[in-house]
Write a protein that holds these residues in place. Structure first.
Motif, PDB file in Angstrom:
ATOM      1  N   LEU A 120       0.911  -1.127   0.013  1.00  0.00           N
ATOM      2  CA  LEU A 120      -0.093   0.080  -0.104  1.00  0.00           C
ATOM      3  C   LEU A 120       1.016   1.375   0.085  1.00  0.00           C
ATOM      4  N   ARG A 121       1.866   1.187   0.784  1.00  0.00           N
ATOM      5  CA  ARG A 121       2.840   2.367   0.818  1.00  0.00           C
ATOM      6  C   ARG A 121       3.562   2.586  -0.761  1.00  0.00           C
ATOM      7  N   GLU A 122       3.866   1.455  -1.366  1.00  0.00           N
ATOM      8  CA  GLU A 122       4.537   1.569  -2.647  1.00  0.00           C
ATOM      9  C   GLU A 122       3.313   2.150  -3.554  1.00  0.00           C
ATOM     10  N   ALA A 123       2.072   1.504  -3.481  1.00  0.00           N
ATOM     11  CA  ALA A 123       1.022   2.380  -4.461  1.00  0.00           C
ATOM     12  C   ALA A 123       0.909   3.718  -4.111  1.00  0.00           C
ATOM     13  N   PHE A 124       1.155   4.136  -2.869  1.00  0.00           N
ATOM     14  CA  PHE A 124       0.808   5.425  -2.404  1.00  0.00           C
ATOM     15  C   PHE A 124       1.852   6.470  -3.012  1.00  0.00           C
ATOM     16  N   PRO A 159       0.589   9.117  -9.187  1.00  0.00           N
ATOM     17  CA  PRO A 159       1.307  10.404  -9.832  1.00  0.00           C
ATOM     18  C   PRO A 159       1.122  11.793  -8.961  1.00  0.00           C
ATOM     19  N   ALA A 160      -0.159  11.939  -8.539  1.00  0.00           N
ATOM     20  CA  ALA A 160      -0.663  13.270  -7.667  1.00  0.00           C
ATOM     21  C   ALA A 160       0.028  13.182  -6.411  1.00  0.00           C
ATOM     22  N   VAL A 161       0.419  12.161  -5.786  1.00  0.00           N
ATOM     23  CA  VAL A 161       1.027  12.014  -4.426  1.00  0.00           C
ATOM     24  C   VAL A 161       2.746  12.314  -4.660  1.00  0.00           C
ATOM     25  N   ALA A 162       3.252  11.567  -5.702  1.00  0.00           N
ATOM     26  CA  ALA A 162       4.647  11.722  -6.098  1.00  0.00           C
ATOM     27  C   ALA A 162       5.105  13.077  -6.475  1.00  0.00           C
ATOM     28  N   ALA A 163       3.957  13.892  -7.167  1.00  0.00           N
ATOM     29  CA  ALA A 163       4.231  15.374  -7.475  1.00  0.00           C
ATOM     30  C   ALA A 163       4.137  16.035  -6.187  1.00  0.00           C
ATOM     31  N   TYR A 164       3.034  15.744  -5.423  1.00  0.00           N
ATOM     32  CA  TYR A 164       2.940  16.679  -4.019  1.00  0.00           C
ATOM     33  C   TYR A 164       4.502  16.328  -3.321  1.00  0.00           C
ATOM     34  N   LEU A 165       4.926  14.938  -3.213  1.00  0.00           N
ATOM     35  CA  LEU A 165       5.996  14.882  -2.260  1.00  0.00           C
ATOM     36  C   LEU A 165       7.323  15.571  -2.892  1.00  0.00           C
TER      37      LEU A 165
END
Lengths: 128, 136
Positions: B88-92, B96-102
């Motif tokens: 689930l962490r990997e999926a998170f 794309p939106a999460v990766a861009a935010y981080l």
């Protein structure tokens, strides 16, 4: 720390930082802090006492972690603490530092309110 | 009038800071808000809020994480639960939106740290340490 070195700050942001710093350096608590710091650095006796206190604290922590702490160690530290508390130059410095540091969260609040995020949390060293 | 101004000035000095410092703090905040890093962060945060797929993976990860909190404290998480949490962490993280935010958050963090470092050097006091929550 290294990641901040590679960041290039825009000129207007740099100018705003410098203006904020100049204003802070004129604020009474920070002026008082730097004056107290200069008096401390000029006072060899106070300076030496603080160094002895710092060394005793480090020594005590080391002995505590090795399970070798004695009452005599604690007594020496308490004596140095009493001497430091009785020294007006050291106490003025400590109080001035506390007052100066207390101003900075007010500045952070002003910044953070406008940004909608906690500036100091982002600027901090990160969670352990 | 002069006396009134003097009284006001004394009171603000008692509170520690004058209005010019506060104004300089607001000017700094405005300059920071105008940087590409801050604008990118705002956009990424908005995108994250509006992205249903991202919200779903965040919720799934957080729900699993919360359900395992006590077991994690006891260091008693089963291999299967740990594998599910990792999945689930990997999926998170790859959403794309999460990766861009981080990434936007990391860029803004670097900028804020650089700004705070310069400010701290100028004033001779650690700004972030004075304002931060402190180390655990």
């Amino acid at each position: 720390m290294n990641d901040t070195l590679s960041v290039t700050l825009p000129a207007d942001l740099l100018a705003a930082i410098e203006a904020l710093a100049e204003n802070l350096l004129r604020a009474e608590p920070i002026v008082h802090y730097h004056q107290a710091q200069a008096r401390l650095e000029a006072d060899q006796q106070a300076h030496a006492l603080l160094e002895r206190l710092s060394a005793a604290q480090a020594d005590l922590r080391g002995r505590q972690s090795r399970g070798m702490l004695t009452q005599a160690d604690v007594d020496i530290l308490r004596m140095l603490q009493r001497d430091a508390q009785a020294n007006p130059v050291i106490m003025d410095y400590a109080e001035a530092q506390q007052a100066a540091l207390a101003c900075l969260p007010v500045v952070n609040q002003e910044i953070s309110q406008l940004l909608g995020i906690d500036f100091a949390s982002l600027a901090g060293p990160g969670s352990c | 009038m002069e006396i009134a101004e003097k009284v006001i000035e004394t009171r603000t000095a008692d509170e520690g800071l004058g209005s010019t410092v506060r104004q300089a703090a607001r000017d700094f905040a405005e300059a920071l808000a105008g940087t590409p890093q801050f604008e990118a962060f705002e956009q990424a945060a908005e995108r994250l809020r509006c992205d249903q797929a991202a919200q779903d993976v965040i919720r799934a990860f957080q729900t699993k994480q919360r359900s395992l909190q006590v077991m994690q404290m006891l260091k008693a998480v089963s291999v299967q639960d740990q594998a599910e949490l990792d999945r689930l962490r990997e999926a998170f993280l790859v959403e794309p939106a999460v990766a861009a935010y981080l990434q936007a958050q990391a860029d803004l963090t670097a900028l804020c740290r650089a700004a705070a470092d310069i400010l701290s050097r100028h004033i001779g006091l650690s700004f972030a340490a004075a304002c931060g929550p402190g180390c655990c």
